[in-house]
Enzyme design. Structure first.
Site, PDB file in Angstrom:
ATOM      1  N   GLU A   1       0.819  -1.221   0.000  1.00  5.90           N
ATOM      2  CA  GLU A   1       0.000   0.000   0.000  1.00  5.90           C
ATOM      3  C   GLU A   1       0.853   1.272   0.000  1.00  5.90           C
ATOM      4  O   GLU A   1       0.447   2.295  -0.549  1.00  5.90           O
ATOM      5  CB  GLU A   1      -0.957   0.020   1.193  1.00  5.90           C
ATOM      6  CG  GLU A   1      -2.087  -1.001   1.113  1.00  5.90           C
ATOM      7  CD  GLU A   1      -1.694  -2.359   1.664  1.00  5.90           C
ATOM      8  OE1 GLU A   1      -0.495  -2.570   1.971  1.00  5.90           O
ATOM      9  OE2 GLU A   1      -2.584  -3.232   1.788  1.00  5.90           O
TER      10      GLU A   1
ATOM     11  N   PHE B   1     -11.630  -6.695  14.563  1.00  3.64           N
ATOM     12  CA  PHE B   1     -10.614  -7.253  13.680  1.00  3.64           C
ATOM     13  C   PHE B   1     -10.193  -6.215  12.617  1.00  3.64           C
ATOM     14  O   PHE B   1     -11.026  -5.611  11.960  1.00  3.64           O
ATOM     15  CB  PHE B   1     -11.158  -8.507  12.984  1.00  3.64           C
ATOM     16  CG  PHE B   1     -10.177  -9.088  11.994  1.00  3.64           C
ATOM     17  CD1 PHE B   1      -8.946  -9.581  12.420  1.00  3.64           C
ATOM     18  CD2 PHE B   1     -10.462  -9.105  10.635  1.00  3.64           C
ATOM     19  CE1 PHE B   1      -8.033 -10.092  11.511  1.00  3.64           C
ATOM     20  CE2 PHE B   1      -9.561  -9.623   9.720  1.00  3.64           C
ATOM     21  CZ  PHE B   1      -8.337 -10.115  10.160  1.00  3.64           C
ATOM     22  N   GLN B   2      -8.897  -6.014  12.497  1.00  3.59           N
ATOM     23  CA  GLN B   2      -8.315  -5.055  11.543  1.00  3.59           C
ATOM     24  C   GLN B   2      -8.860  -3.643  11.713  1.00  3.59           C
ATOM     25  O   GLN B   2      -9.024  -2.902  10.748  1.00  3.59           O
ATOM     26  CB  GLN B   2      -8.491  -5.534  10.096  1.00  3.59           C
ATOM     27  CG  GLN B   2      -7.639  -6.778   9.835  1.00  3.59           C
ATOM     28  CD  GLN B   2      -7.432  -7.081   8.377  1.00  3.59           C
ATOM     29  OE1 GLN B   2      -8.298  -6.805   7.535  1.00  3.59           O
ATOM     30  NE2 GLN B   2      -6.286  -7.649   8.049  1.00  3.59           N
TER      31      GLN B   2
ATOM     32  N   LYS C   1     -17.399  -0.038   6.731  1.00  2.00           N
ATOM     33  CA  LYS C   1     -17.941  -1.042   5.818  1.00  2.00           C
ATOM     34  C   LYS C   1     -19.462  -0.967   5.713  1.00  2.00           C
ATOM     35  O   LYS C   1     -20.029  -1.083   4.620  1.00  2.00           O
ATOM     36  CB  LYS C   1     -17.522  -2.447   6.277  1.00  2.00           C
ATOM     37  CG  LYS C   1     -17.771  -3.504   5.209  1.00  2.00           C
ATOM     38  CD  LYS C   1     -17.187  -4.854   5.591  1.00  2.00           C
ATOM     39  CE  LYS C   1     -17.358  -5.847   4.450  1.00  2.00           C
ATOM     40  NZ  LYS C   1     -16.880  -7.184   4.805  1.00  2.00           N
TER      41      LYS C   1
ATOM     42  N   MET D   1      24.666   7.824   1.389  1.00  2.79           N
ATOM     43  CA  MET D   1      24.574   9.147   1.995  1.00  2.79           C
ATOM     44  C   MET D   1      24.890   9.093   3.491  1.00  2.79           C
ATOM     45  O   MET D   1      25.553   9.970   4.033  1.00  2.79           O
ATOM     46  CB  MET D   1      23.181   9.740   1.759  1.00  2.79           C
ATOM     47  CG  MET D   1      23.003  11.146   2.259  1.00  2.79           C
ATOM     48  SD  MET D   1      24.223  12.289   1.584  1.00  2.79           S
ATOM     49  CE  MET D   1      23.314  12.980   0.206  1.00  2.79           C
TER      50      MET D   1
END
Ligand SMILES: Cc1cc2nc3c(=O)[nH]c(=O)nc-3n(C[C@H](O)[C@H](O)[C@H](O)COP(=O)(O)OP(=O)(O)OC[C@H]3O[C@@H](n4cnc5c(N)ncnc54)[C@H](O)[C@@H]3O)c2cc1C
Ligand SMILES: Cc1ncc(C[n+]2csc(CCOP(=O)(O)OP(=O)(O)O)c2C)c(N)n1
Lengths: 178, 560
Positions: free
Chosen positions: B50, B112-113, B162, B470
């Protein structure tokens, strides 16, 4: 200290207390957005009061913050970037009517009870609760910050059990809006 | 129509053609809406992480000027977007991020999640929304695009519970415009400010323009050129402003700041007027603020009031869109020539150009010079973060805005490959090159899959010094060469890695192999090509003004 003679932000202005009124959308999460901004930018909040207003869609936050002019400028500009902030008024130069309320629970015996009550009267405070058996008393005082400070100071010679104090609320005198 | 379909319909109304993301439980209704026949105009790009979706949307946005859109499910999907959102806020990139969320009745129960993505991202978004009724959706999406793309652009998050995605709307009405009483953008420059600015410009003996990302985002390069030609002033750009003014112009001084050119930094030191356009006086540019442009008055043209006087006091502040301000300023100033100043600047340019040691071995700067030559300076270039990024900014000649895409404010390693792919989605006919480092590339190399599957071939120049270069440079210069956690040890074999994805891999070790490898890469047009350039990790980026210091402490390429 200033590391740049030009910079407003780092200018060596005095660390004054500034009262600002922030009118915000009355929506969930707005207080979180405002406090998250203060935390993230390292701005201090000396006092904060949130209330409803005459318009049910708008809430008012009265915020006291301490810092120099550059600090205040950044606080106001950054707050203005929040979409839910509608307007901000800086009251640094305003003629303000401001109030705080303090409730103080003190240990009050038969011997000192009247002395404490007298003290409250001097500050136009009120005894709002008295429990002689438990030897406690709750006093309420309303006023400007200085008055509350002075009241608490003079109470300090008694045994203060606990204390609670609201943030400052304020309105500008006269026609000008707050 | 349900909430998810309303989201997709609203995206269509906003003209969205591509969205980048990964699905999951709470995002299922949204993904289902995306396969409906009505959604056929929107390409739904399945990425591999993502964060890469967010960077792709950024690359898409920065290269095209349109709003980038990414999507993720609740919980881990949403938290994976966080770095991309932070990147876009610091580089002022218009982004709309859509996340799935658990159903409203279980929000706050550690379902959940579930993650409080609104709370997590609060300090790094321009604004965020979470509809509590499906009927709010059209308005919210309209507002999200409006906020993301106007004023100072930035990221807006729309968190979709949802049950709201699944609930039916009473009626879908897409608003023509949105009115937000707490959000006002001033675009027009006030004429009083323009007059004051013109007065300073007319009086200046040594004017310098300091130009940044804000000029790119408003596409004001033509207005800039017109002003520069009228007042004959040199121009230096920030990292984010590269391309806003053509490097081919004699008055172009390339980049200023920590790794800017000596001549740009000297011009900053000596100028008596600094005309700052769409820049934010970042510390990588100013170093010690007290000693930055110490002899100059400042005109600051800036759309975000909070940037004005933030780091540097401006004698004249023009709070406006740079494009409008430039047009008006152009009309208000008198034509001018500054022959001595011009002469001085040109002399510095000649005396102290960008340079590196030529000793017959493969040099990273040489790779970029060859790349510039073979692509005629016309490719879109994206980078990752590190030495290779600075060399790309210094050595590749940029002649148009939106040609150079890099992560400046957050400095996000891993930005480059997804950003290159986003740019390729937005500009399929253009040649897109990624300049990456072996450290950064490994942060999002999984997106090679996305490039192959969607047939978006990009060219990758991998600057392989087997180190986090760097960081190593700082350990060389400021930590007594005590190397701590910087050796990458030449793993993996990048040629084979590219081949594993079906891409072409080429390994280059010598200067004479550079050109043929690039020629070969340019001949392949159906697959991504990766060229793994191996060079000496001892190479340092110069010039360098150490952090917090000033131009007097600038270190130049040692002569040896
Ligand atoms: C390893 C590394 C090294 C770096 N070294 C350097 C260096 O040597 N030199 C350098 O320059 N940078 C360097 N950077 C980048 C640096 O950190 C900053 O990201 C960069 O300097 C900021 O560029 P900017 O001032 O153009 O502002 P940006 O971040 O591009 O911001 C744009 C500004 O323009 C304003 N704006 C937006 N739209 C408009 C509009 N329409 N009209 C007017 N104003 C608008 C915005 O409000 C904002 O203030 C380095 C980064 C990394 C990772
Ligand atoms: C995500 C992330 N982690 C760490 C850093 C700190 N950092 C800056 S540059 C750099 C090294 C980059 O190495 P590489 O990609 O190989 O490029 P090089 O400098 O060698 O060209 C690191 C670790 C960062 N910018 N981003």
């Amino acid at each position: 200290m200033s590391n740049n003679p030009h910079s407003v932000k780092n200018g060596n202005g005095s660390l004054r207390k500034h009262t600002i009124s922030v009118l915000v959308e009355n929506k969930p999460g707005v207080l979180a957005r405002v406090s998250s901004l203060f935390a993230r930018r390292g701005f201090n909040i000396a006092s904060l009061a949130v209330s409803s207003t005459e318009d049910s869609e708008i809430s008012r936050m009265t915020i006291v913050t301490q810092g120099d002019e550059g600090h205040l400028e950044q606080v106001i500009k950054q707050l203005n970037k929040l979409i839910d902030v509608i307007t901000i008024l800086d009251h640094t130069e305003d003629d303000l009517i401001s109030r705080e309320v303090a409730l103080v629970k003190v240990h009050a015996t038969v011997d000192n009870r009247s002395e404490i009550m007298q003290l409250a009267t001097v500050f136009r405070g009120e005894v709002v609760s008295l429990s002689p058996r438990e030897e406690t008393m709750i006093l309420e005082v309303t006023g400007e910050e200085d008055k509350i400070e002075a009241f608490l100071e003079s109470l300090s010679k008694f045994k203060v059990i606990e204390m609670v104090r609201t943030g400052k609320i304020a309105l500008v005198r006269g026609k000008r809006m707050t | 129509m349900n909430g998810a379909e309303a989201v997709v319909e609203s995206l269509k109304r906003e003209g969205v053609k591509h969205i980048f993301g990964i699905s999951g439980g709470a995002a299922l209704p949204l993904y289902d809406a995306l396969v409906q026949p009505t959604a056929k105009d929107i390409t739904n790009i399945l990425v591999r992480h993502e964060q890469a979706a967010a960077h792709m949307a950024e690359g898409y946005a920065r290269s095209s000027g349109r709003v980038g859109v990414c999507i993720a499910t609740s919980g881990p999907g949403a938290t994976n977007l966080v770095t991309g959102i932070a990147d876009s806020v610091l580089d002022s990139t218009p982004l709309v991020a859509i996340t799935g969320q658990v159903a409203t009745r279980v929000i706050g129960t550690d379902a959940f999640q579930e993650s409080d993505i609104i709370g997590i991202t609060m300090p790094i978004v321009k604004h965020s929304f979470q509809p509590r009724s499906p009927d709010e959706i059209p308005w919210m999406i309209k507002a999200a695009f409006h906020i993301a793309s106007t004023g100072r652009p930035g990221p807006v998050l729309v968190d979709m519970p949802k049950d709201i995605s699944e609930a039916k709307l009473k009626e879908f009405i897409y608003p023509e415009e949105v009115h937000l009483r707490g959000y006002k953008v001033t675009r027009e420059a006030a004429s009083a400010d323009i007059e004051k600015a013109a007065e300073l410009v007319d009086k200046a003996k040594k004017p310098l323009l300091y130009v940044g990302g804000g000029l790119v985002s408003t596409d004001a390069h033509n207005e800039l050129l017109a002003l520069v030609d009228k007042i004959e002033a040199p121009v230096t750009t920030t990292l984010m402003g590269r391309g806003a003014f053509p490097d081919s112009h004699p008055m172009c001084l390339n980049m200023l700041g920590m790794h800017g050119t000596a001549y740009a930094n000297w011009a900053v030191r000596d100028c008596d007027l600094l005309i700052a356009l769409g820049v934010r006086f970042d510390d990588r540019v100013t170093g010690n603020l007290a000693r930055f442009a110490p002899n100059a008055k400042v005109i600051h043209v800036e759309i975000d009031p909070a940037e004005i006087h933030k780091n540097r006091y401006a004698e004249v502040a023009i709070q406006a869109d740079a494009k409008d301000a430039l047009k008006k300023l152009h009309d208000a100033v008198k034509p001018a020539k500054h022959p001595e100043w011009r002469q001085q600047v040109l002399q510095w340019k000649e005396e102290q150009p960008l340079r590196y040691k030529k000793d017959g071995t493969l040099k990273p700067q040489y790779i970029l010079q060859e790349l510039a030559d073979i692509t005629r300076g016309e490719a879109i270039l994206t980078t990752d973060v590190g030495q290779h990024q600075m060399w790309a900014a210094q050595y590749y000649p940029f002649n148009r805005p939106r040609q150079f895409l890099t992560s400046g404010g957050l400095g996000t390693m891993g930005f480059g490959l997804p950003a290159a792919l986003g740019a390729k989605f937005a500009n399929p006919d253009q040649e897109v090159w990624l300049v990456s480092g072996d450290g950064s590339f490994q942060m999002h190399l999984q997106e090679l899959a996305t490039s192959m599957i969607y047939q978006k071939p990009v060219k990758i120049a991998l600057f392989n010094n087997q180190h986090l270069g760097m960081v190593k440079q700082w350990q060389d210069m400021f930590y007594g060469e005590r190397y701590s956690g910087v050796q990458l040890k030449n793993v993996p074999n990048f040629k084979k890695l590219a081949e594993a994805y079906g891409a072409v891999g080429i390994t280059v070790n010598k200067p004479e192999e550079v050109r043929p490898a690039m020629e070969k890469a340019r001949e392949v047009d159906d697959r991504t090509v990766l060229i793994d350039f191996h060079y000496d990790p001892k190479e340092h980026v110069y010039p360098m003004i150490p952090s917090g210091m000033s131009v007097d402490e600038m270190r130049l390429q040692p002569d040896e």
